[in-house]
Design an enzyme around this catalytic site. Structure first.
Site, PDB file in Angstrom:
ATOM      1  N   ASP A   1       0.952  -1.292   0.009  1.00  0.00           N
ATOM      2  CA  ASP A   1       0.293  -0.054   0.456  1.00  0.00           C
ATOM      3  C   ASP A   1       0.922   1.082   0.012  1.00  0.00           C
ATOM      4  O   ASP A   1       0.398   2.337  -0.324  1.00  0.00           O
ATOM      5  CB  ASP A   1      -0.571   0.287   1.014  1.00  0.00           C
ATOM      6  CG  ASP A   1      -2.362  -0.758   1.055  1.00  0.00           C
ATOM      7  OD1 ASP A   1      -2.673  -0.889   0.205  1.00  0.00           O
ATOM      8  OD2 ASP A   1      -2.580  -1.586   2.186  1.00  0.00           O
TER       9      ASP A   1
ATOM     10  N   GLU B   1      -4.546   7.069   1.047  1.00  0.00           N
ATOM     11  CA  GLU B   1      -5.022   6.279   2.258  1.00  0.00           C
ATOM     12  C   GLU B   1      -4.164   6.060   3.728  1.00  0.00           C
ATOM     13  O   GLU B   1      -3.795   6.341   4.788  1.00  0.00           O
ATOM     14  CB  GLU B   1      -6.031   5.149   1.813  1.00  0.00           C
ATOM     15  CG  GLU B   1      -6.398   4.451   2.806  1.00  0.00           C
ATOM     16  CD  GLU B   1      -6.651   2.692   2.496  1.00  0.00           C
ATOM     17  OE1 GLU B   1      -6.930   1.876   3.309  1.00  0.00           O
ATOM     18  OE2 GLU B   1      -6.880   2.460   1.860  1.00  0.00           O
TER      19      GLU B   1
ATOM     20  N   ASP C   1      -6.540   5.534  -3.861  1.00  0.00           N
ATOM     21  CA  ASP C   1      -5.981   4.325  -2.612  1.00  0.00           C
ATOM     22  C   ASP C   1      -5.727   3.561  -3.118  1.00  0.00           C
ATOM     23  O   ASP C   1      -5.737   2.694  -4.150  1.00  0.00           O
ATOM     24  CB  ASP C   1      -7.736   3.577  -2.789  1.00  0.00           C
ATOM     25  CG  ASP C   1      -8.087   2.749  -1.835  1.00  0.00           C
ATOM     26  OD1 ASP C   1      -6.756   2.464  -1.274  1.00  0.00           O
ATOM     27  OD2 ASP C   1      -9.775   2.563  -1.285  1.00  0.00           O
TER      28      ASP C   1
ATOM     29  N   ILE D   1      -3.988  -0.330  -2.845  1.00  0.00           N
ATOM     30  CA  ILE D   1      -4.819  -1.414  -2.305  1.00  0.00           C
ATOM     31  C   ILE D   1      -6.190  -1.475  -2.093  1.00  0.00           C
ATOM     32  O   ILE D   1      -6.148  -1.369  -0.544  1.00  0.00           O
ATOM     33  CB  ILE D   1      -3.657  -2.858  -2.348  1.00  0.00           C
ATOM     34  CG1 ILE D   1      -2.775  -2.106  -3.155  1.00  0.00           C
ATOM     35  CG2 ILE D   1      -4.763  -3.766  -2.659  1.00  0.00           C
ATOM     36  CD1 ILE D   1      -1.621  -3.631  -2.106  1.00  0.00           C
ATOM     37  N   ASP D   2      -7.672  -1.212  -2.376  1.00  0.00           N
ATOM     38  CA  ASP D   2      -8.194  -1.081  -1.872  1.00  0.00           C
ATOM     39  C   ASP D   2      -9.514  -2.479  -2.386  1.00  0.00           C
ATOM     40  O   ASP D   2      -8.341  -3.453  -2.779  1.00  0.00           O
ATOM     41  CB  ASP D   2     -10.033  -0.418  -3.071  1.00  0.00           C
ATOM     42  CG  ASP D   2     -11.149  -0.031  -2.340  1.00  0.00           C
ATOM     43  OD1 ASP D   2     -10.911   0.326  -1.226  1.00  0.00           O
ATOM     44  OD2 ASP D   2     -12.217  -0.483  -2.274  1.00  0.00           O
TER      45      ASP D   2
ATOM     46  N   THR E   1      -7.947  -3.863   0.933  1.00  0.00           N
ATOM     47  CA  THR E   1      -7.006  -4.980   1.192  1.00  0.00           C
ATOM     48  C   THR E   1      -6.860  -6.342   1.749  1.00  0.00           C
ATOM     49  O   THR E   1      -6.213  -7.428   1.686  1.00  0.00           O
ATOM     50  CB  THR E   1      -6.200  -4.178   2.422  1.00  0.00           C
ATOM     51  OG1 THR E   1      -5.990  -3.015   1.581  1.00  0.00           O
ATOM     52  CG2 THR E   1      -4.597  -4.594   2.646  1.00  0.00           C
TER      53      THR E   1
ATOM     54  N   ASP F   1     -11.684   5.982  -1.408  1.00  0.00           N
ATOM     55  CA  ASP F   1     -12.618   4.754  -2.012  1.00  0.00           C
ATOM     56  C   ASP F   1     -13.095   4.887  -3.166  1.00  0.00           C
ATOM     57  O   ASP F   1     -13.223   4.660  -4.936  1.00  0.00           O
ATOM     58  CB  ASP F   1     -13.938   4.360  -1.212  1.00  0.00           C
ATOM     59  CG  ASP F   1     -13.267   3.844  -0.139  1.00  0.00           C
ATOM     60  OD1 ASP F   1     -11.914   2.803  -0.100  1.00  0.00           O
ATOM     61  OD2 ASP F   1     -13.283   3.609   1.143  1.00  0.00           O
TER      62      ASP F   1
END
Length: 379
Positions: free
Chosen positions: A54, A79, A153, A155-156, A158, A303
């Site tokens: 991330d 994020e 974001d 890695i949405d 996660t 997001d």
């Protein structure tokens, strides 16, 4: 702005490569997981993970965009905090350096001196992807980089990325969980109004090569500014949609009152459940669902910004659910549409950037009206 879009497509594919590299070696992957604490913890989950993948992806995008468009450097938000604690208890600030060797040296400190793993990550960060298949020629937007900000974001979903279940995607069907729910999201908004004007979604784990050559990804992009509305995904056939009836995708832990109201509207077979806010909005973009509803403030600006831009390009949008239920002016206007430039001043940490009123992502205004009508007086 075509140059910015090409850059975002390129860095999103670099990000996808980093995500794939981090899953290739199980011992390496175990090193990359660290539980979030304090104000950076998403209160929706008992365990919410911050991974080095991330942080590396976020800082790589920040570095590459800032290098080509320096006037945007101070307005690239993500994020994650770029502070990472290694196994020795040392706090390391993760940055992308000017050379692969310098980046590898910095990452080695995070990875407790694991030079092999650090070099592998640094190689992915500094390696340009192969040719990006996206026809952005002729996309002209009358905006300057100095007017824009970015939400990342890295890695949405996660938790799905960490769990790593390899579900097979069926064409034309929503899949509720698995690696394919993990997305890289890069959204561009106007600093003055907070309107989303450009978005890139990268699905790193779209297809696994049966010959053992690993995963291939898929990219989606859109631009919505004034009279310019262009999207890589076509709008589904309206006639087929009406014949199919309304369908809504939710989180499995959505409020029972919402589930009951939407069951009355759609029927029990038209309520679907999936992981990841970004993936659920992508399902709306693709026409696998007519809308995504979330009644609580468990999603964030990072997001929704990128997929919101794609929905706007298709004639849809993302509205604040609470404001829409209270609105006397209709369900979609400047007061109800979600914006991305102002934090919630009474909150702290990540919560300053939550979509506190819940949201509805929709592709067709008539579907939005139906959903708001069904939920009025129920929340």
């Amino acid at each position: 702005m075509a140059d910015l879009m090409r850059l975002l497509l390129r860095v999103s594919e670099k990000a996808a490569n980093v995500a794939r590299v981090c899953r290739q070696e199980a011992p390496l992957f175990q090193l990359l997981v660290q539980e979030k604490t304090g104000e950076d913890k998403n209160k929706k989950f008992v365990q919410d993970f911050k991974t080095l993948a991330d942080v590396v992806i976020q800082e790589m995008i920040r570095h590459d965009v800032g290098a080509q468009f320096p006037e945007m450097a101070g307005f690239i938000h993500g994020e994650e905090s770029n502070k990472f604690e290694n196994g020795l208890g040392e706090s390391v600030t993760v940055n992308v350096c000017s050379t692969k060797e310098e980046t590898a040296t910095l990452l080695s400190a995070v990875l407790d001196g694991d030079h092999t793993a650090a070099s592998l990550l640094a190689q992915a960060i500094h390696q340009d992807p192969e040719t990006i298949e996206a026809n952005t020629d002729g996309v002209t937007v009358p905006l300057r980089p100095s007017e824009l900000g970015i939400w990342i974001d890295p890695i949405d979903a996660t938790s799905q990325y960490i769990e790593g279940r390899e579900e097979v995607l069926e064409e034309g069907r929503l899949s509720p969980s698995g690696l394919h729910c993990a997305l890289v999201l890069i959204g561009v908004y106007l600093r003055s109004t907070g309107e989303p004007v450009m978005g890139v979604i990268n699905q790193p784990f779209y297809h696994k090569d049966p010959t053992g050559r690993g995963w291939r990804g898929k990219q989606y992009w859109g631009v919505s500014c004034g009279n310019v509305n262009v999207c890589s995904t076509s709008r589904p056939d309206d006639g087929a949609e009406k014949e199919r009836g309304s369908s809504v995708v939710l989180s499995s832990n959505e409020k029972q009152a919402v589930k009951e109201a939407l069951t009355s509207l759609c029927g029990p077979d038209k309520l679907m459940y999936a992981s990841g806010a970004g993936y659920k909005i992508l399902c709306v973009i693709q026409g696998l669902a007519d809308a995504y509803v979330v009644s609580e403030g468990s999603t964030f600006k990072w997001d929704s910004c990128a997929p919101h831009a794609l929905l706007r390009a298709l004639g849809g949008g993302v509205v604040d659910l609470t404001k829409s239920l209270q609105s006397d002016c209709g369900v979609q206007d400047q007061e109800t549409e979600v914006t991305y430039h102002q934090p919630s001043t009474e909150r702290k940490g990540a919560e300053r950037w939550a979509n506190h009123g819940g949201l509805v992502a929709y592709r067709d205004i008539s579907q939005l009206r139906n959903i708001i009508g069904a939920l009025k007086g129920k929340l």
